[in-house]
Each structure stands twice: as structure tokens, then as C-alpha cells.
Enzyme design. Structure first.
Site, short mmCIF file in Angstrom:
data_model
loop_
_atom_site.label_atom_id
_atom_site.label_comp_id
_atom_site.label_asym_id
_atom_site.label_seq_id
_atom_site.Cartn_x
_atom_site.Cartn_y
_atom_site.Cartn_z
N SER A 91 6.02 -49.34 72.85
CA SER A 91 6.75 -48.86 71.75
C SER A 91 7.26 -47.31 72.33
CB SER A 91 6.44 -48.94 70.38
OG SER A 91 7.24 -48.53 69.43
N HIS A 95 14.68 -39.09 71.72
CA HIS A 95 15.66 -38.25 70.90
C HIS A 95 16.08 -37.15 71.85
CE1 HIS A 95 14.67 -39.57 66.98
NE2 HIS A 95 13.20 -39.55 67.23
N HIS A 105 15.42 -46.39 70.41
CA HIS A 105 14.25 -47.08 70.23
C HIS A 105 13.97 -48.37 70.74
CE1 HIS A 105 12.38 -50.36 67.66
NE2 HIS A 105 11.14 -49.41 67.91
N ASN A 107 10.94 -51.61 71.60
CA ASN A 107 9.43 -52.35 71.71
C ASN A 107 9.40 -53.80 72.08
OD1 ASN A 107 8.21 -53.92 69.00
ND2 ASN A 107 10.02 -52.42 68.52
N VAL A 108 8.30 -54.05 72.58
CA VAL A 108 8.14 -55.38 72.91
C VAL A 108 6.56 -55.57 72.72
CG1 VAL A 108 9.79 -56.18 74.41
CG2 VAL A 108 7.81 -54.76 75.37
N ARG A 109 6.07 -56.72 72.32
CA ARG A 109 4.86 -56.90 71.77
C ARG A 109 4.40 -58.36 71.70
NH1 ARG A 109 8.28 -55.42 67.61
NH2 ARG A 109 8.49 -56.73 65.93
N HIS A 144 25.48 -53.43 73.92
CA HIS A 144 25.56 -54.79 73.24
C HIS A 144 25.72 -55.85 74.54
CE1 HIS A 144 24.86 -54.53 68.98
NE2 HIS A 144 25.27 -53.45 69.25
N HIS A 174 18.57 -47.60 50.46
CA HIS A 174 18.76 -46.46 49.59
C HIS A 174 19.96 -45.72 50.07
CE1 HIS A 174 16.24 -44.42 52.63
NE2 HIS A 174 16.40 -43.52 52.38
N ARG A 259 -3.94 -44.42 66.24
CA ARG A 259 -3.87 -42.96 66.50
C ARG A 259 -2.60 -42.48 66.05
NH1 ARG A 259 -5.52 -38.79 69.52
NH2 ARG A 259 -4.26 -37.55 70.59
#
Length: 302
Positions: A91, A95, A105, A107-109, A144, A174, A259
Site C-alpha cells: 500500500s 504527497h 494512492h 494498493n494490491v493485496r 485512466h 459529508h 504498526r
């Protein structure tokens, strides 16, 4: 299942992404922080700070085990609640310093949920998304396009489904606005056989740098004003709000006693909030929310 193969791929992916980002920065490099988790497993966090291009970039690898699947991981699959689990993934959050370079951002999991006497249940997840502060149409289209090309070998509708899922997921209810211009998001992927699902995860992981690095290279030397810097810091607040309130990855890490330093490396080093701010109509700041953050079909914009 070839968990060792997945682990080897993820460690190599972390190395490759860090190497590319450090090369693009040209000044700073990643520190390495290896850690162990008392409940089982551990990880390798790599963080670049105060670079010429990247104010912070964190790329985490983790491989953890536990006696009970956290609530965030079983929310969409309540039948798996209470199973032991094994989870491994990479992940990352980047910035940049220049307001004209978007944050990103990825991530692969892989998750495996186990119960004595039953076959393990496994699934893959991941994706990537882009968060600009000052919109650039060509960058959004190229981002894209790379995502669509990575999905193309796996089916005609794969990109459109996971693009829509990304738009829906990275949304702040929100604020009634998306976090950025989207990309891909997929989860609970086990509809193909294991090898095909693993190949798809690799295609997404491998295409991240291909999608992001040209955007960084094209924008990192663009001059910017203090006004633009302050707007970037204001918009970073949206990133913080999403990650702390809604992001399932953050919740999983905290609920699984991961962590904390690695989990919260996704936070930008500097951020600001301003009460009831409204950008001037017709300004680039106004254009961000009224044109770019509208869940557009960027492939038809090409």
C-alpha cells in the site's frame, strides 16, 4: 494457493516503485523500517520525506496473520466473521510538494480466511486513484488510459466496473464530493481461478508507475505561487478526512493491531482547514470541484 509467490511479487513491487519514485525525486531516498507484529507476521515500511519533488512518499509491505478477521475485512462478507486470517499486500501514498502534481494512492493485496474443517476462502483486492489540486485534463486522460489498458486483457467490462467502484468508494458523503478523479478499485476478487486473479493483481500493481510517473515528470518543475500552495494544503484536508473516517485499509490496520506509524504514513506532513471556504467562481480552484471532481468518463474526453 501460491502465497510465497504472491509475497515475492509484492516485495519486488515495493522495491520497483520506491526505485522509480526516488529516481524521479532526485534528492531524497527511502528509509527502511522493518517491523514485527506480536500477533503474527510483520512488514517492511519505506518512507521518503522532504524530497525535492515528494514531501512524503510511503510504500508499505505487510504480511500479517491473526486469530480473528477484523470487522473492516468482514463487513461485506459477514459469513467470514470469526475466521482466522492471513493478509499480505503493498500500500502506498504519495504527497508531492508542487501543487500542480497530484497526490496518488495505490494498493494490491491478498486475503485468506480460514476455519478448521473447511477450505480456505481467498480473495484479491486493490487499485489506484489520483487526487489533483489543480486539474490537468491530459493527465486525467492518460491516468485512466493506462488503467483501462491494464484491465483490457481480463475483459471488456473490467475497467468500467472497477472505475465506477473507485468513484463510489473514494467519495466523502459529508462533503458530497469525490476525493479525486478516481482510477480503479476492486475487492473480494475470486471469480476467476487463483492464477488469473493473481495475474490481474500484478497487472494493476505494475501499471501504477506507468500511470503516475509521467504525470509527475510533466508537472514537477511548474512554477507555483504561495496562494496555490495554501490551496493544496487546504485540499489535503479532504485526504485526511477520508483516510481517518472511511478508508477500510486504515481501519483494518488499526483493528488488526498493525504498526501505527506505517498505517498513518498516508497522512500528508502539512495540511490546513479553513472555515466555510468557497473558491472564486471561474478560478482554477473553482474548476477543480466543478469540472474535475465530477466522476467523469475520462476516456470519452480523449
Amino acid at each position: 494457493m501460491q502465497i510465497d509467490q504472491v509475497r515475492s511479487y509484492l516485495l519486488a513491487l515495493q522495491d520497483n516503485i520506491c526505485e522509480a519514485l526516488a529516481e524521479e525525486d532526485g534528492q531524497a531516498d527511502f528509509i527502511v523500517d522493518e517491523w514485527q507484529r506480536p500477533e503474527g507476521g510483520g512488514g517492511r515500511s519505506r518512507v521518503l520525506s522532504n524530497g525535492a519533488v515528494f514531501e512524503r512518499a510511503g510504500v508499505n509491505f505487510s504480511h500479517v496473520r491473526g486469530a480473528e478477521l477484523p470487522r473492516s475485512a468482514s463487513a461485506t462478507r459477514p459469513e467470514l466473521a470469526g475466521r482466522s486470517f492471513e493478509a499480505l499486500g503493498v500500500s502506498l501514498v504519495v504527497h508531492p510538494r508542487n501543487p500542480h502534481v497530484p497526490s496518488s494512492h495505490a494498493n494490491v493485496r491478498l486475503f485468506v480466511a480460514e476455519k478448521e474443517g473447511e477450505d480456505p476462502v481467498w480473495w484479491f483486492g486493490g487499485g489506484y486513484d489520483l487526487t489533483p489540486y489543480y486539474g490537468n485534463r491530459e493527465d486525467c486522460i492518460s491516468w485512466h488510459r493506462v488503467a483501462a489498458d491494464a484491465c483490457a486483457p481480463f475483459g471488456e467490462d473490467v475497467y468500467s466496473r472497477y472505475k465506477t467502484w473507485c468513484d463510489d468508494y473514494f467519495f466523502l458523503p459529508h462533503r458530497n464530493e469525490p476525493r479525486g478523479v478516481g482510477g480503479l478499485f476492486f475487492d473480494d476478487l475470486n471469480s476467476w481461478d487463483f492464477d488469473t486473479c493473481f495475474a490481474f493483481m500484478q497487472a494493476i500493481g505494475n501499471s501504477y508507475i506507468e500511470a503516475y510517473r509521467p504525470i509527475v515528470a510533466g508537472q514537477k518543475d511548474k512554477p507555483y505561487t504561495e496562494h496555490e500552495r495554501q490551496f493544496q494544503l487546504y485540499r489535503r484536508g479532504r485526504y485526511v478526512e477520508f483516510n481517518l473516517v472511511f478508508d477500510r485499509g486504515t481501519l483494518f490496520g488499526l483493528q488488526s493491531n498493525g504498526r501505527t506509524e506505517a498505517i498513518l504514513m498516508s497522512m500528508p506532513p502539512l495540511v490546513r482547514w479553513e472555515y466555510d471556504y468557497h473558491p472564486e467562481p471561474g478560478s482554477p480552484e473553482h474548476e477543480l470541484t466543478h469540472y474535475y471532481l465530477q466522476g467523469r468518463d475520462w476516456l470519452t474526453e480523449d
